[in-house]
Design a protein around this motif. Sequence first.
Motif, PDB file in Angstrom:
ATOM      1  N   LYS A 430       0.832  -1.214   0.000  1.00  0.00           N
ATOM      2  CA  LYS A 430       0.000   0.000   0.000  1.00  0.00           C
ATOM      3  C   LYS A 430       0.859   1.254   0.000  1.00  0.00           C
ATOM      4  O   LYS A 430       0.505   2.260  -0.642  1.00  0.00           O
ATOM      5  CB  LYS A 430      -0.946  -0.006   1.198  1.00  0.00           C
ATOM      6  CG  LYS A 430      -2.035   1.049   1.134  1.00  0.00           C
ATOM      7  CD  LYS A 430      -2.999   0.815  -0.024  1.00  0.00           C
ATOM      8  CE  LYS A 430      -4.135   1.825  -0.042  1.00  0.00           C
ATOM      9  NZ  LYS A 430      -5.057   1.617  -1.189  1.00  0.00           N
ATOM     10  N   LEU A 431       1.999   1.216   0.700  1.00  0.00           N
ATOM     11  CA  LEU A 431       2.901   2.362   0.661  1.00  0.00           C
ATOM     12  C   LEU A 431       3.513   2.527  -0.731  1.00  0.00           C
ATOM     13  O   LEU A 431       3.718   3.642  -1.206  1.00  0.00           O
ATOM     14  CB  LEU A 431       4.006   2.191   1.705  1.00  0.00           C
ATOM     15  CG  LEU A 431       3.566   2.281   3.165  1.00  0.00           C
ATOM     16  CD1 LEU A 431       4.729   1.971   4.100  1.00  0.00           C
ATOM     17  CD2 LEU A 431       2.984   3.659   3.488  1.00  0.00           C
ATOM     18  N   ARG A 432       3.816   1.422  -1.388  1.00  0.00           N
ATOM     19  CA  ARG A 432       4.400   1.482  -2.733  1.00  0.00           C
ATOM     20  C   ARG A 432       3.359   1.882  -3.763  1.00  0.00           C
ATOM     21  O   ARG A 432       3.645   2.607  -4.713  1.00  0.00           O
ATOM     22  CB  ARG A 432       5.003   0.107  -3.085  1.00  0.00           C
ATOM     23  CG  ARG A 432       5.633   0.002  -4.446  1.00  0.00           C
ATOM     24  CD  ARG A 432       6.728   1.023  -4.670  1.00  0.00           C
ATOM     25  NE  ARG A 432       7.794   0.951  -3.691  1.00  0.00           N
ATOM     26  CZ  ARG A 432       8.733   1.877  -3.555  1.00  0.00           C
ATOM     27  NH1 ARG A 432       8.705   2.953  -4.329  1.00  0.00           N
ATOM     28  NH2 ARG A 432       9.672   1.754  -2.622  1.00  0.00           N
ATOM     29  N   VAL A 438      -5.425  -3.043  -1.656  1.00  0.00           N
ATOM     30  CA  VAL A 438      -4.540  -4.071  -1.104  1.00  0.00           C
ATOM     31  C   VAL A 438      -5.311  -4.842  -0.034  1.00  0.00           C
ATOM     32  O   VAL A 438      -5.820  -4.258   0.921  1.00  0.00           O
ATOM     33  CB  VAL A 438      -3.263  -3.462  -0.499  1.00  0.00           C
ATOM     34  CG1 VAL A 438      -2.385  -4.561   0.099  1.00  0.00           C
ATOM     35  CG2 VAL A 438      -2.487  -2.676  -1.551  1.00  0.00           C
ATOM     36  N   VAL A 439      -5.403  -6.159  -0.234  1.00  0.00           N
ATOM     37  CA  VAL A 439      -6.148  -7.020   0.675  1.00  0.00           C
ATOM     38  C   VAL A 439      -5.209  -8.079   1.243  1.00  0.00           C
ATOM     39  O   VAL A 439      -4.537  -8.785   0.486  1.00  0.00           O
ATOM     40  CB  VAL A 439      -7.328  -7.710  -0.039  1.00  0.00           C
ATOM     41  CG1 VAL A 439      -8.080  -8.632   0.926  1.00  0.00           C
ATOM     42  CG2 VAL A 439      -8.275  -6.669  -0.625  1.00  0.00           C
ATOM     43  N   ALA A 457       0.438   0.419   9.810  1.00  0.00           N
ATOM     44  CA  ALA A 457      -0.506   0.794   8.752  1.00  0.00           C
ATOM     45  C   ALA A 457      -1.259   2.064   9.129  1.00  0.00           C
ATOM     46  O   ALA A 457      -1.421   2.975   8.308  1.00  0.00           O
ATOM     47  CB  ALA A 457      -1.472  -0.356   8.492  1.00  0.00           C
ATOM     48  N   SER A 458      -1.722   2.148  10.367  1.00  0.00           N
ATOM     49  CA  SER A 458      -2.457   3.337  10.803  1.00  0.00           C
ATOM     50  C   SER A 458      -1.566   4.577  10.827  1.00  0.00           C
ATOM     51  O   SER A 458      -1.971   5.667  10.404  1.00  0.00           O
ATOM     52  CB  SER A 458      -3.051   3.095  12.193  1.00  0.00           C
ATOM     53  OG  SER A 458      -4.073   2.123  12.148  1.00  0.00           O
ATOM     54  N   GLN A 459      -0.341   4.417  11.317  1.00  0.00           N
ATOM     55  CA  GLN A 459       0.569   5.555  11.423  1.00  0.00           C
ATOM     56  C   GLN A 459       0.877   6.164  10.065  1.00  0.00           C
ATOM     57  O   GLN A 459       0.944   7.384   9.925  1.00  0.00           O
ATOM     58  CB  GLN A 459       1.861   5.127  12.111  1.00  0.00           C
ATOM     59  CG  GLN A 459       2.889   6.250  12.242  1.00  0.00           C
ATOM     60  CD  GLN A 459       4.101   5.831  13.050  1.00  0.00           C
ATOM     61  OE1 GLN A 459       4.069   4.840  13.781  1.00  0.00           O
ATOM     62  NE2 GLN A 459       5.176   6.591  12.925  1.00  0.00           N
ATOM     63  N   TYR A 460       1.062   5.318   9.053  1.00  0.00           N
ATOM     64  CA  TYR A 460       1.448   5.802   7.734  1.00  0.00           C
ATOM     65  C   TYR A 460       0.271   5.850   6.754  1.00  0.00           C
ATOM     66  O   TYR A 460       0.468   6.013   5.554  1.00  0.00           O
ATOM     67  CB  TYR A 460       2.586   4.941   7.173  1.00  0.00           C
ATOM     68  CG  TYR A 460       3.849   5.094   7.991  1.00  0.00           C
ATOM     69  CD1 TYR A 460       4.715   6.154   7.770  1.00  0.00           C
ATOM     70  CD2 TYR A 460       4.133   4.206   9.019  1.00  0.00           C
ATOM     71  CE1 TYR A 460       5.862   6.314   8.546  1.00  0.00           C
ATOM     72  CE2 TYR A 460       5.275   4.353   9.804  1.00  0.00           C
ATOM     73  CZ  TYR A 460       6.137   5.411   9.561  1.00  0.00           C
ATOM     74  OH  TYR A 460       7.264   5.574  10.338  1.00  0.00           O
TER      75      TYR A 460
END
Length: 562
Positions: A430-432, A438-439, A457-460
């Motif tokens: 998901k960052l990329r 994205v599952v 995941a929440s932080q970013y």
Amino acid sequence: MTGTERPATGGRLLVDALVAHGIDRVFGVPGESYLAVLDALYDVRDTIQVVTCRQEGGAAMMAEADGKLTGRPGICFVTRGPGATNASAGVHVAAQDSTPMILFVGQVGRWDTEREAFQEIDYRRMFSSIAKWVGQVDTAARVPEYVARAFAVAQSGRPGPVVLALPEDMLTDIVGTPVSLPVAAPVETYPSPEQMRALGAALSEAQRPLVIVGGSRWDLDSVKAFERFVTSWDLPVAAAFRQQDRLDNAHPCYIGSFGVGGDPALHERVAAADVVIVAGARLDELSTNGYRLLNAPVPRQRLVHVHAGAEELGKVYAPWLAVNASPVGFASMLHLAEPRQPVSWSTWRAEGRAAFERWQQPPPSTERLDLAQVVRWLSAQLPADAVVTNGAGNYTGWVHRYHSHRAPGTQLAPLSGSMGYGLPAAVAAKLRHPERTVVCVAGDGDFLMHGQELATASQYRANIIVVVVDNAMYGTIRMHQELHHPGRVVGTELKSPDFAALASAFDAHAERVETTEQFPGAFERSVAAGRPALLHLPVSPEALSHTRTLSQVRAAGHRAAR
């Protein structure tokens, strides 16, 4: 003082080398053993994103997943001792999955080595069997040399992980003279024209050819060239274990994938083949059904094995034709093996495709929550470029059987069978690719291996969707117990938390889904939530595998024990 005016320490040279190699993201858990690197990363924070993870195993798996998606080494930083041992799980994934990755490990100061200093480990000995190369940089001026070599080793031949140990005092040493920054590029290997003509001749003489595709280092152009090649020859193509995204699964030439609980009809088709072309895959244990899919060491079929690592050719199977070529090199020469006459096996290919389509049809189920129908709904609804990740466990059988991959780079799953991989991989994906869905599909035991990375995941703001399949057991081991030690089940029962409540504590959207009919609405709300989401799917213990229920497995175990 600007960043360029700061002293050229070992730590700064390391970060400058990463910038020179085009790295834009690193994963890790901070440690006092590499503070000088962290300080240098501060000055390039607009160029390199530092993703702070909750556990080094999760950080290493994120780096590995990023390496899979980009084709260049994923980068991970961890501290010495427990940081390195935690990260070893991700290094092992990179090794068995042939993924380029570099793990940088803070090390004790050079003066303290061999004294069993605080958290000291000899990383050459520790990682020697799972990394392509393990080095220790003892001289700051040689940092760029070591980094360039690490990139070259990690991404050339059969890709894999490299580990570099960084003594803490070396990172603060100041280099008084300018140091050049060499930049490494992957080395492509190409087949000879004679080899490609031999491949074409073997196909011209074949009656029942079959292709097995897999491995790493495929890019979009090589995938397209491979698709044109198999289309022109009308070749049936099967994917190696957890490498299903190398060919559009809707393509008429695609006939399924190998792995645990695979389609028996596909195994029979390989046995009936007279020419088998292996493109990029290394013919690992799970892709070959315990090395029984083909006769070892000499297959009955004409085996054409194409691989970027020369050491993989003839490692288990003696090929009729061994081709040392990367996917890019191989694909660029496929035009030399184009058909010169109409093929005679279109019916053979069509039968393979029809068998695959039958395999994708779920059997009748009386379960309130039918995982086969859930995955089939997901497969029909997800965009073609959606990324699906998973870790390890029997629950993955439903994902691999019923989800169709439509594009390259849409499957992140560990060939090494490492639990806990799916969630970190989903965060990295998901960052990329923040624009893509994205599952992550995880089991109850699998999720709690690295469930804390939901905080990352929440932080970013990596808005992934996690589907937790909860059958209250370590299902794979329970299956083996029921089959091989009937009536003696121990150590595999689980009492899980309220996964929805746990996810809410991480500021994620969360719902409990108890029936098949509830899933579509819950998933659509998760997509619309604008934050990470988790769906908790409690299923019956009978949902032990995608091929047999718990009762059926138990009965088979008792019959075998009589």
